[in-house]
Design an enzyme around this catalytic site. Structure first.
Site, short mmCIF file in Angstrom:
data_model
loop_
_atom_site.label_atom_id
_atom_site.label_comp_id
_atom_site.label_asym_id
_atom_site.label_seq_id
_atom_site.Cartn_x
_atom_site.Cartn_y
_atom_site.Cartn_z
CG ASP A 189 -67.69 14.95 0.12
OD1 ASP A 189 -68.49 14.96 -1.36
OD2 ASP A 189 -66.48 14.38 0.71
CE LYS A 213 -60.69 19.09 -3.41
NZ LYS A 213 -60.42 19.59 -4.58
CD GLU A 271 -62.34 27.65 0.73
OE1 GLU A 271 -62.28 28.48 0.03
OE2 GLU A 271 -62.89 27.04 -0.42
CG HIS A 293 -101.22 -1.95 35.04
ND1 HIS A 293 -101.44 -1.81 33.43
CD2 HIS A 293 -102.12 -2.80 35.76
CE1 HIS A 293 -102.77 -2.69 33.41
NE2 HIS A 293 -102.96 -3.09 35.06
CG ASN A 294 -100.61 -5.99 33.75
OD1 ASN A 294 -101.58 -6.23 34.80
ND2 ASN A 294 -102.18 -6.06 33.11
CD GLU A 342 -100.07 -6.03 38.71
OE1 GLU A 342 -100.82 -6.37 38.80
OE2 GLU A 342 -99.96 -5.14 37.50
CG ASP A 347 -101.09 -10.40 36.44
OD1 ASP A 347 -101.22 -9.25 37.31
OD2 ASP A 347 -101.66 -9.94 35.15
CG HIS A 375 -103.46 -9.78 31.33
ND1 HIS A 375 -103.72 -8.32 30.34
CD2 HIS A 375 -104.19 -9.22 32.67
CE1 HIS A 375 -104.66 -7.71 31.19
NE2 HIS A 375 -104.69 -8.36 32.35
CD GLU A 383 -102.78 -8.15 41.13
OE1 GLU A 383 -103.63 -9.17 41.17
OE2 GLU A 383 -102.58 -7.59 42.12
NE ARG A 399 -100.20 -1.85 41.86
CZ ARG A 399 -101.91 -2.83 41.01
NH1 ARG A 399 -102.48 -2.93 41.56
NH2 ARG A 399 -101.57 -3.50 39.94
CB ILE A 443 -88.36 22.43 6.42
CG1 ILE A 443 -86.48 22.20 4.87
CG2 ILE A 443 -87.04 23.32 7.58
CD1 ILE A 443 -85.37 21.75 5.67
#
Length: 719
Positions: free
Chosen positions: A119, A125, A166, A276-277, A306, A308, A321, A355, A510, A612
């Protein structure tokens, strides 16, 4: 919705204080877009366009790392953080008043918002041009002649535009579900309505449910929108459609949404949702580390995270890490975040996989932090009296934390008379539990000094190297856990599956991703579950098929993060081998029939106005090698709103207790790879039969609000 003051505030927008650091706090203008799911904000950077981001959730108060660090306690009631569906960072904001904070609600009104967008002149409308725009917004392409014919049919006032009823009529015609009409018509035998008995007949015959008249009355009471029909105990077509979309009627068995499995078995008899990590938000080499990564994993049901740990400045251990450029976070901040979010989704135990690369001094600090922050929730000695001979159960460990790490001596030594304990602080660094690049850096360092305070916290998960299954049988205690690199674990799962399964009957294993997965990609966890491995650790920050399958495995049992292994994987004398499939209790052959009928309101993949989707559906079974299969429908051209296929597939499933079923919807592309639209994965034994709605999840695992598949499921015993 129009009169909702909270919604109006959000749609109008306002100035909020954006917080990045103690020195970077700037006022920015934010508002909620009409889709009620996307935040728009104004960028102050030169030549930078204004930004839009899709919201995931809102956390009220000073809960994020940034707000805790950079704001004062007295603004607690005005602080909130917005988490986004993409991997971008949280947005930390401070409102000018408490009232504005309360207004941050998560709302979704898909069709209404599309009508509002269409609209253009805001006169409530729709002319023919605006109507065509509306069709594009709801992802359906119509022939112009048909659109105009439909428009004229609904324009009863002959005014050249649609308004009020409508528009409703137009939408009713557009959303007409012929497949639902056919099913409803077959059973609505009471003057065009379904009586309670008609509904019972449908539930028993089509849905294969044990239904009573009381169940039917309950369904009508809950779902019938027409008060007159409800009073007469009748179900209209609208009420039937509402019921078909009710959570209890979806493809997932509603009983499996809650904890339904026996949780009193030893801990190692369960598959455990594992990360993991966990600290990494992105890749393994350069990306940021954050406590938010732990929050997100825990809120996804992860039960093994985990950490580290490395020496940090000011005698405060850090997590990152090692030997990479990832950023660093404080160990104590991570423990605080874990404590706060560990049991929001699941009450069952969380394993902290350490770790440990720290000096003895900072290991002592780690032990102090865990003791003071986790308190009595931290398991520091075996449950019960005397030396245990098996793991406690998840039920016994509710609300508790277990430490997985190195230990100076056998657990038995803690029960020895005083003075006889082994207090040697040297620990041979042999465990196969780190990435290749870390291994290379540490080859010279064969021994690690271990602090007794930290060592003593390791009770049920002592990390030890794996040499062979024979060696493990002779020398490994039940509480000693080995970690396997992905490649080694896959090889064992293929070549020695039965030995691996027997090993995992009384011990934990693991598995973690190969160091070569620098981009944080994931391996397929299914072959490792088939080998009985419990802690199959994945990169939770990465959205991919393998992560979808992982979340599908842990979708059930209350999303507790624990799934009981089948009985044949808990028997030390089991002959089960997922590769050769000899005869045994595991062999319960089934035939799965899936009819893909239709889909509804599939979102656009390409945001271009003229785009589409051309959707197709893939149905796949994951399980033992003999059960793995995938089939797909043809594609439907230019219709993401209500495409129909009515295509039937058949699958042979030999070991249903290990199988998963995945529904994927893609946008067909003849030139390049199809584009992902949505998916849903669930255990084979959690499928409901009959006509079922399948919800769809996006790449981040969030429900696509209006989208879904409509299918028919039948599972039969194979002859």
């Amino acid at each position: 919705m129009e009169g909702d003051p909270d919604l109006q505030f959000l749609l109008q927008g306002g100035d909020l204080l954006k917080v990045r650091s103690s020195s970077w706090k700037k006022t920015r203008y934010y508002r909620l877009m009409e889709d009620c799911e996307t935040m728009w904000y104004e960028s102050k950077k030169t030549f930078k366009t204004n930004q839009k981001c899709e919201c995931y959730s809102v956390r009220i108060g000073r809960q994020s790392e940034g707000l805790k660090k950079y704001t004062e306690e007295h603004v607690e009631c005005r602080c909130f953080s917005i988490m986004f569906k993409s991997c971008r960072k949280n947005l930390d904001l401070v409102a000018s008043s408490e009232e504005e904070t309360v207004n941050m609600n998560h709302l979704s009104v898909w069709i209404l918002s599309c009508l509002n967008k269409a609209d253009k002149n805001r006169d409530d409308k729709l002319n023919i041009s605006e109507l065509k725009n509306f069709l594009h917004l709801i992802n359906i392409e119509m022939d112009d002649d048909y659109t105009e014919m439909l428009f004229k049919k609904c324009d009863t006032s002959k005014s050249g535009y649609l308004a009020g009823e409508e528009i409703e009529h137009f939408y009713d015609l557009l959303t007409h579900r012929e497949e639902i009409d056919v099913i409803y018509g077959e059973y609505a035998k009471t003057t065009g309505f379904m009586s309670p008995q008609n509904l019972v007949d449908f539930l028993i015959k089509e849905q294969r449910e044990k239904a009573t008249l009381a169940d039917a009355h309950n369904i009508i009471q809950k779902n019938e929108p027409d008060e007159n029909a409800k009073e007469k105990k009748l179900l209209s077509k609208d009420g039937f459609l509402m019921y078909m979309h009710h959570p209890d009627a979806l493809v997932l068995n509603p009983d499996h949404r809650e904890v339904y499995q026996d949780m009193s078995q030893p801990l190692n008899h369960y598959f455990i949702s594992s990360s993991h990590n966990t600290y990494l938000m992105e890749d393994q080499l350069r990306g940021p580390s954050s406590t938010e990564a732990y929050v997100k994993a825990l809120l996804k049901g992860c039960r093994c995270v985990e950490l580290d740990c490395w020496d940090g400045s000011d005698d405060e251990p850090e997590i990152y890490h090692g030997y990479t450029l990832t950023s660093k976070i404080l160990f104590k901040d991570v423990i605080k975040a874990i404590k706060e979010y560990a049991f929001k989704v699941s009450d069952y135990p969380v394993i902290l996989s350490l770790e440990n690369n720290c000096s003895v001094k900072q290991q002592e600090v780690m032990a102090q932090h865990m003791s003071s922050i986790l308190g009595s929730a931290l398991i520091t000695s075996p449950l019960g009296d005397g030396m245990p001979i098996n793991f406690p159960s998840p039920e016994e460990l509710k609300g508790k934390f277990l430490i997985k790490g190195k230990r100076l001596n056998k657990l038995e030594a803690s029960f020895a008379p005083e003075g006889e304990e082994d207090d040697d602080t040297d620990m041979t660094e042999e465990e196969d539990d780190e990435d290749e690049h870390e291994e290379e850096q540490r080859k010279k360092k064969k021994k690690l000094k271990l602090a007794k305070e930290l060592s003593d916290m390791v009770v049920y998960c002592r990390s030890v190297p794996f040499h062979s299954f024979e060696d493990a049988r002779e020398n490994q205690s039940f509480y000693e856990i080995s970690s396997f690199k992905e490649g080694k674990a896959m090889k064992l799962a293929e070549e020695s599956a039965n030995s691996y399964i027997r090993h995992n009957v009384d011990k934990l294993s693991r598995v973690y991703p190969a160091g070569s997965r620098a981009g944080s990609s994931n391996y397929n966890p299914v072959p490792l579950w088939n080998a009985g491995c419990q802690i199959v650790a994945l990169n939770f920050q990465t959205t991919c098929t393998n992560m979808d399958v992982n979340q599908g495995r842990f979708l059930v049992n209350g999303k507790s993060g624990y799934i009981l292994k089948p009985a044949f994987m808990r028997d030390i004398d089991t002959e089960f081998d997922p590769i050769t499939l000899t005869r045994g209790d595991w062999l319960k052959p089934k035939t799965l029939h899936v009819m893909v009928i239709s889909a509804q309101q599939l979102p656009k993949v390409n945001q271009k106005e003229s785009s589409i989707v051309d959707p197709l559906v893939k149905v796949a079974v994951y399980g033992v090698a003999a059960d793995n299969a995938e089939k797909e429908t043809s594609y439907v051209e230019n219709n993401g709103f209500n495409p129909e296929w009515n295509e039937t597939f058949q699958f042979d499933v030999y070991v249903p207790e290990l199988a998963l079923v995945r529904f994927t919807v893609e946008d067909y592309d003849s030139v390049s790879d199809n584009e992902f639209i949505g998916q849903y994965t669930l255990p084979f034994n959690s499928l409901k039969m009959g006509y079922r709605q399948v919800p769809l999840l996006n790449r981040n695992g969030d429900v696509l609000p209006s989208a879904g598949l409509f299918v028919h499921i039948m599972v039969l015993d194979a002859e």
